[in-house]
Write a protein that holds these residues in place. Structure first.
Motif, PDB file in Angstrom:
ATOM      1  N   GLY A   8      63.889  -7.160 -74.083  1.00  0.00           N
ATOM      2  CA  GLY A   8      63.170  -8.419 -74.118  1.00  0.00           C
ATOM      3  C   GLY A   8      62.613  -8.719 -75.491  1.00  0.00           C
ATOM      4  O   GLY A   8      62.787  -7.947 -76.443  1.00  0.00           O
ATOM      5  N   GLU A   9      61.923  -9.849 -75.598  1.00  0.00           N
ATOM      6  CA  GLU A   9      61.416 -10.297 -76.889  1.00  0.00           C
ATOM      7  C   GLU A   9      60.338  -9.395 -77.465  1.00  0.00           C
ATOM      8  O   GLU A   9      60.080  -9.422 -78.667  1.00  0.00           O
ATOM      9  CB  GLU A   9      60.871 -11.729 -76.770  1.00  0.00           C
ATOM     10  N   LEU A  10      59.689  -8.589 -76.616  1.00  0.00           N
ATOM     11  CA  LEU A  10      58.596  -7.727 -77.069  1.00  0.00           C
ATOM     12  C   LEU A  10      58.993  -6.261 -77.054  1.00  0.00           C
ATOM     13  O   LEU A  10      58.154  -5.380 -76.877  1.00  0.00           O
ATOM     14  CB  LEU A  10      57.357  -7.965 -76.203  1.00  0.00           C
ATOM     15  N   ALA A  11      60.273  -5.983 -77.277  1.00  0.00           N
ATOM     16  CA  ALA A  11      60.765  -4.609 -77.254  1.00  0.00           C
ATOM     17  C   ALA A  11      60.065  -3.769 -78.304  1.00  0.00           C
ATOM     18  O   ALA A  11      59.854  -4.191 -79.445  1.00  0.00           O
ATOM     19  CB  ALA A  11      62.277  -4.594 -77.486  1.00  0.00           C
ATOM     20  N   GLY A  12      59.705  -2.564 -77.918  1.00  0.00           N
ATOM     21  CA  GLY A  12      59.037  -1.658 -78.840  1.00  0.00           C
ATOM     22  C   GLY A  12      58.291  -0.587 -78.072  1.00  0.00           C
ATOM     23  O   GLY A  12      58.140  -0.660 -76.851  1.00  0.00           O
ATOM     24  N   LEU A  27      57.355 -10.008 -83.989  1.00  0.00           N
ATOM     25  CA  LEU A  27      58.085 -10.974 -84.813  1.00  0.00           C
ATOM     26  C   LEU A  27      59.394 -11.324 -84.143  1.00  0.00           C
ATOM     27  O   LEU A  27      60.043 -10.464 -83.533  1.00  0.00           O
ATOM     28  CB  LEU A  27      58.352 -10.387 -86.207  1.00  0.00           C
ATOM     29  N   MET A  28      59.777 -12.594 -84.241  1.00  0.00           N
ATOM     30  CA  MET A  28      61.084 -13.066 -83.789  1.00  0.00           C
ATOM     31  C   MET A  28      61.799 -13.724 -84.963  1.00  0.00           C
ATOM     32  O   MET A  28      61.208 -14.532 -85.683  1.00  0.00           O
ATOM     33  CB  MET A  28      60.933 -14.071 -82.651  1.00  0.00           C
ATOM     34  N   ASN A  29      63.074 -13.394 -85.163  1.00  0.00           N
ATOM     35  CA  ASN A  29      63.929 -14.064 -86.138  1.00  0.00           C
ATOM     36  C   ASN A  29      64.836 -14.996 -85.357  1.00  0.00           C
ATOM     37  O   ASN A  29      65.912 -14.604 -84.904  1.00  0.00           O
ATOM     38  CB  ASN A  29      64.743 -13.041 -86.933  1.00  0.00           C
ATOM     39  N   GLY A  30      64.367 -16.220 -85.153  1.00  0.00           N
ATOM     40  CA  GLY A  30      65.094 -17.115 -84.259  1.00  0.00           C
ATOM     41  C   GLY A  30      65.020 -16.570 -82.852  1.00  0.00           C
ATOM     42  O   GLY A  30      63.939 -16.472 -82.264  1.00  0.00           O
ATOM     43  N   GLU A  31      66.160 -16.152 -82.306  1.00  0.00           N
ATOM     44  CA  GLU A  31      66.191 -15.597 -80.953  1.00  0.00           C
ATOM     45  C   GLU A  31      66.315 -14.072 -80.949  1.00  0.00           C
ATOM     46  O   GLU A  31      66.408 -13.462 -79.889  1.00  0.00           O
ATOM     47  CB  GLU A  31      67.371 -16.190 -80.180  1.00  0.00           C
ATOM     48  N   ILE A  32      66.299 -13.455 -82.132  1.00  0.00           N
ATOM     49  CA  ILE A  32      66.502 -12.011 -82.231  1.00  0.00           C
ATOM     50  C   ILE A  32      65.154 -11.310 -82.376  1.00  0.00           C
ATOM     51  O   ILE A  32      64.418 -11.557 -83.339  1.00  0.00           O
ATOM     52  CB  ILE A  32      67.393 -11.658 -83.432  1.00  0.00           C
ATOM     53  N   PRO A  33      64.804 -10.406 -81.451  1.00  0.00           N
ATOM     54  CA  PRO A  33      63.527  -9.689 -81.545  1.00  0.00           C
ATOM     55  C   PRO A  33      63.480  -8.784 -82.768  1.00  0.00           C
ATOM     56  O   PRO A  33      64.451  -8.096 -83.100  1.00  0.00           O
ATOM     57  CB  PRO A  33      63.480  -8.872 -80.248  1.00  0.00           C
ATOM     58  N   GLN A  34      62.331  -8.795 -83.425  1.00  0.00           N
ATOM     59  CA  GLN A  34      62.131  -8.009 -84.638  1.00  0.00           C
ATOM     60  C   GLN A  34      61.078  -6.924 -84.465  1.00  0.00           C
ATOM     61  O   GLN A  34      60.538  -6.413 -85.442  1.00  0.00           O
ATOM     62  CB  GLN A  34      61.713  -8.934 -85.786  1.00  0.00           C
ATOM     63  N   GLY A  35      60.772  -6.576 -83.226  1.00  0.00           N
ATOM     64  CA  GLY A  35      59.899  -5.443 -82.962  1.00  0.00           C
ATOM     65  C   GLY A  35      58.472  -5.824 -82.630  1.00  0.00           C
ATOM     66  O   GLY A  35      57.940  -6.823 -83.106  1.00  0.00           O
ATOM     67  N   THR A  36      57.853  -5.000 -81.788  1.00  0.00           N
ATOM     68  CA  THR A  36      56.457  -5.170 -81.376  1.00  0.00           C
ATOM     69  C   THR A  36      55.746  -3.830 -81.527  1.00  0.00           C
ATOM     70  O   THR A  36      56.293  -2.787 -81.179  1.00  0.00           O
ATOM     71  CB  THR A  36      56.378  -5.638 -79.912  1.00  0.00           C
ATOM     72  N   ALA A  85      60.381  -3.978 -66.192  1.00  0.00           N
ATOM     73  CA  ALA A  85      61.056  -5.245 -66.477  1.00  0.00           C
ATOM     74  C   ALA A  85      60.385  -5.954 -67.647  1.00  0.00           C
ATOM     75  O   ALA A  85      59.151  -6.000 -67.722  1.00  0.00           O
ATOM     76  CB  ALA A  85      61.036  -6.142 -65.244  1.00  0.00           C
ATOM     77  N   PRO A  86      61.157  -6.510 -68.582  1.00  0.00           N
ATOM     78  CA  PRO A  86      60.553  -7.238 -69.703  1.00  0.00           C
ATOM     79  C   PRO A  86      59.712  -8.410 -69.226  1.00  0.00           C
ATOM     80  O   PRO A  86      60.090  -9.118 -68.284  1.00  0.00           O
ATOM     81  CB  PRO A  86      61.761  -7.708 -70.516  1.00  0.00           C
ATOM     82  N   ILE A  87      58.554  -8.605 -69.854  1.00  0.00           N
ATOM     83  CA  ILE A  87      57.707  -9.735 -69.477  1.00  0.00           C
ATOM     84  C   ILE A  87      58.139 -11.012 -70.194  1.00  0.00           C
ATOM     85  O   ILE A  87      57.696 -12.105 -69.832  1.00  0.00           O
ATOM     86  CB  ILE A  87      56.219  -9.445 -69.742  1.00  0.00           C
ATOM     87  N   ARG A  88      58.982 -10.886 -71.225  1.00  0.00           N
ATOM     88  CA  ARG A  88      59.597 -12.040 -71.875  1.00  0.00           C
ATOM     89  C   ARG A  88      61.064 -11.725 -72.127  1.00  0.00           C
ATOM     90  O   ARG A  88      61.400 -10.858 -72.937  1.00  0.00           O
ATOM     91  CB  ARG A  88      58.903 -12.381 -73.215  1.00  0.00           C
ATOM     92  N   ASP A  89      61.944 -12.398 -71.400  1.00  0.00           N
ATOM     93  CA  ASP A  89      63.370 -12.165 -71.545  1.00  0.00           C
ATOM     94  C   ASP A  89      63.889 -12.790 -72.833  1.00  0.00           C
ATOM     95  O   ASP A  89      63.335 -13.767 -73.346  1.00  0.00           O
ATOM     96  CB  ASP A  89      64.133 -12.761 -70.357  1.00  0.00           C
ATOM     97  N   THR A  90      64.961 -12.218 -73.348  1.00  0.00           N
ATOM     98  CA  THR A  90      65.628 -12.798 -74.501  1.00  0.00           C
ATOM     99  C   THR A  90      66.543 -13.928 -74.057  1.00  0.00           C
ATOM    100  O   THR A  90      66.850 -14.081 -72.873  1.00  0.00           O
ATOM    101  CB  THR A  90      66.446 -11.728 -75.241  1.00  0.00           C
ATOM    102  N   SER A  91      66.998 -14.736 -75.023  1.00  0.00           N
ATOM    103  CA  SER A  91      67.844 -15.882 -74.690  1.00  0.00           C
ATOM    104  C   SER A  91      69.194 -15.454 -74.136  1.00  0.00           C
ATOM    105  O   SER A  91      69.788 -16.150 -73.313  1.00  0.00           O
ATOM    106  CB  SER A  91      68.050 -16.749 -75.936  1.00  0.00           C
ATOM    107  N   LEU A  92      69.693 -14.304 -74.592  1.00  0.00           N
ATOM    108  CA  LEU A  92      70.917 -13.730 -74.056  1.00  0.00           C
ATOM    109  C   LEU A  92      70.560 -12.512 -73.223  1.00  0.00           C
ATOM    110  O   LEU A  92      69.635 -11.773 -73.558  1.00  0.00           O
ATOM    111  CB  LEU A  92      71.866 -13.315 -75.193  1.00  0.00           C
ATOM    112  N   ALA A  93      71.287 -12.314 -72.134  1.00  0.00           N
ATOM    113  CA  ALA A  93      70.994 -11.180 -71.256  1.00  0.00           C
ATOM    114  C   ALA A  93      71.177  -9.874 -72.020  1.00  0.00           C
ATOM    115  O   ALA A  93      72.216  -9.636 -72.632  1.00  0.00           O
ATOM    116  CB  ALA A  93      71.913 -11.220 -70.045  1.00  0.00           C
TER     117      ALA A  93
END
Length: 511
Positions: A105-109, A208-217, A357-365
């Motif tokens: 997800g977007e907050l992976a880390g 941080l998000m680079n567009g739709e790509i997660p950049q770490g939490t 389960a991620p609390i914020r899903d990414t744009s692509l599965a």
């Protein structure tokens, strides 16, 4: 570690303790200053209350939280969800560790931060509020009365607000504050958190998000200014920054590196930090080691020092880019004895949070979860133990040490150039022999490790929870790494109880 008898509680200014002061006023002022003694108060370790962060917070909906899992010195097994409060039992100062994270997800880390005693004054120097970056200030009040918290922001150009921003944290509760609303568009943020009453515990979640790509939490613990700091667990093969703040005057700062070759100056590691400003110092070229290193920060003024490292993760689906993993490291405190969790407990806690389960899903599965978790103990004995302080080392860079590089902006869509491996998977130093000059014997569970001064020593964490015992003061950190579908995540926890140090039976609140 401590007997059940009542101990003396020694508090500094602003430590959140009630001090009884007796003073007299006169029209005539004596030319000779006089001391006004405070009153020593008694406190039993069972009265100590630690606050724990709840977990990973959705910056777009702070009520949406991925619960952390906690290990405490008062419980045999990890506790999930993590408790908000941990109190002492049987006359022993408690120690507790919260492991928080998302396997996708977007907050992976993955983050490991200590549950902390409340403070009335503390600093956090990490994160940004520029486009794509989010930072959430987490405040927890374990006390019986509400606390009014004032927050001042600082950046590369100085103070960011003319008057403190304030938030009230009710008794026994937590509050989450989005710092972009108070200090927008700042690339090198630091905040000073001050609280009345009994104080609060504070952490910051930076992502941080680079567009739709997660950049770490990553989660960062608060710390207090000091003229010297020891920071453990920096991955020398990542891209790292050391953020410095000088609260009370222009500070001349020198940074040293401790690795397998000993203590040597960081290339480009001398700087002047103007009062009330932040400075990001690059750590690229710090060491050619593959295992975690230590940083030694010295200054002629009290400074704040926090480090952030990014590493490359798995390729991003359908893009020629990759996930980014992010980790934070803060200064340690010295100790001779402390409780530590076992490897199995750390593995269970990390697996629990990364499998949720991620609390914020990414744009692509994308997949989430964890395939392997490793836990190591990083031990460091100060070089001063042998009479050779860092300042006495040669200022010239060692032969073969890379030269410093321009400061990378790791808070603005970073792109590490090479895939990074997990340093904990590489051969690690397992301690030295008892005949090594100046070696300090450290008891880790059922084994004894001899640690040479000035050389970080990485050993496998013991199977079960136990204690570490050292002949003289050392620094220690737990290093946890996990293999996930989005890349290898790592995090460092400073062993001990944040905000408290125990010295010869006294309990001291650190402010």
């Amino acid at each position: 570690m401590m007997a059940s008898r009542i101990r003396t509680l020694t508090c500094g200014v602003g430590a959140g303790c009630a001090l009884a002061l007796l003073a007299s006023a006169s029209l005539w002022v004596s030319p000779t200053p006089s001391d006004v003694a405070g009153t020593a108060l008694s406190a039993h370790p069972s009265q100590i209350r630690l606050a724990c962060p709840a977990g990973i917070v959705d910056p777009f909906d702070t009520s949406n939280v991925a619960a952390a899992t906690a290990w405490t010195s008062t419980s045999a097994a990890p506790v999930s969800p993590a408790p908000t409060l941990v109190t002492g039992e049987a006359g022993v100062i408690p120690s507790a560790l919260s492991i928080a994270g998302q396997g996708g997800g977007e907050l992976a880390g993955l983050s490991a931060v200590g549950c902390a005693a409340p403070r009335t004054s503390q600093w956090i120097a990490t994160g940004a509020t520029t486009s794509g970056a989010d930072i959430v200030l987490l405040l927890s009040n374990p006390g019986p009365t509400a606390s009014v918290v004032s927050v001042d922001g600082f950046g590369a150009s100085g103070r960011l607000n003319t008057a403190p921003r304030q938030v009230t944290v009710p008794a026994g509760s937590t509050a989450s504050v989005l710092l972009a609303g108070w200090f927008p568009d700042e690339s090198a943020l630091a905040v000073h958190v001050q609280a009345d009453g009994g104080g609060v515990a504070a952490w910051a979640q930076a992502s941080l998000m680079n567009g739709e790509i997660p950049q770490g939490t990553t989660l960062a613990s608060a710390s207090v200014p000091a003229p010297s700091h020891t920071i453990l667990g920096i991955d020398p093969r990542g891209t790292s920054l050391l953020r410095l703040v000088s609260p009370s005057g222009d500070a001349r700062v020198r940074v040293w590196v401790a690795d397998s070759s000993g203590v040597h100056p960081l290339p480009g590691g001398e700087a002047t930090v103007a009062e009330g400003t932040t400075l990001d110092m690059p750590l690229d070229g710090a060491s050619n080691d593959s295992t975690p290193i230590a940083l030694l920060v010295t200054a002629d003024q009290d400074v704040v020092a926090h480090a952030t490292t990014i590493t490359l993760g798995a390729p991003w689906a359908e893009r020629a880019s990759a996930w980014i993993m992010r980790a934070n490291a803060t200064p340690t405190t010295s100790l001779t004895e402390a409780a530590i969790p076992g490897r199995k407990q750390l593995q269970d806690a990390a697996t629990s949070v990364l499998s949720s389960a991620p609390i914020r899903d990414t744009s692509l599965a994308t997949e989430s979860g964890v395939t392997a978790v490793r836990a190591h103990l990083l031990l460091y004995v100060p070089a001063q133990a042998t009479g050779s302080a860092p300042q006495q080392q040669s200022p010239a860079p060692q032969s073969g040490t890379p030269t410093p590089t321009p400061t990378p902006d790791i808070w603005s869509s970073p792109s590490p150039t090479q895939p990074q491996s997990d340093p904990a998977q590489d051969p690690q130093s397992s301690g030295t022999s008892s005949s090594t000059p100046g070696a300090v014997a450290v008891r880790v569970g059922e084994r004894t490790v001899y640690v040479a001064p000035g050389i970080p020593t990485l050993v496998e964490a013991p199977d079960a929870a136990g204690r570490i015992l050292a002949q003289s003061p050392i620094h220690a950190a737990i290093v946890v790494s996990a293999d996930t579908a989005v890349g290898t995540m790592s995090t460092t926890w400073n062993v001990g109880t944040e905000g408290i140090s125990a010295v010869t039976g006294d309990i001291r609140l650190t402010n």
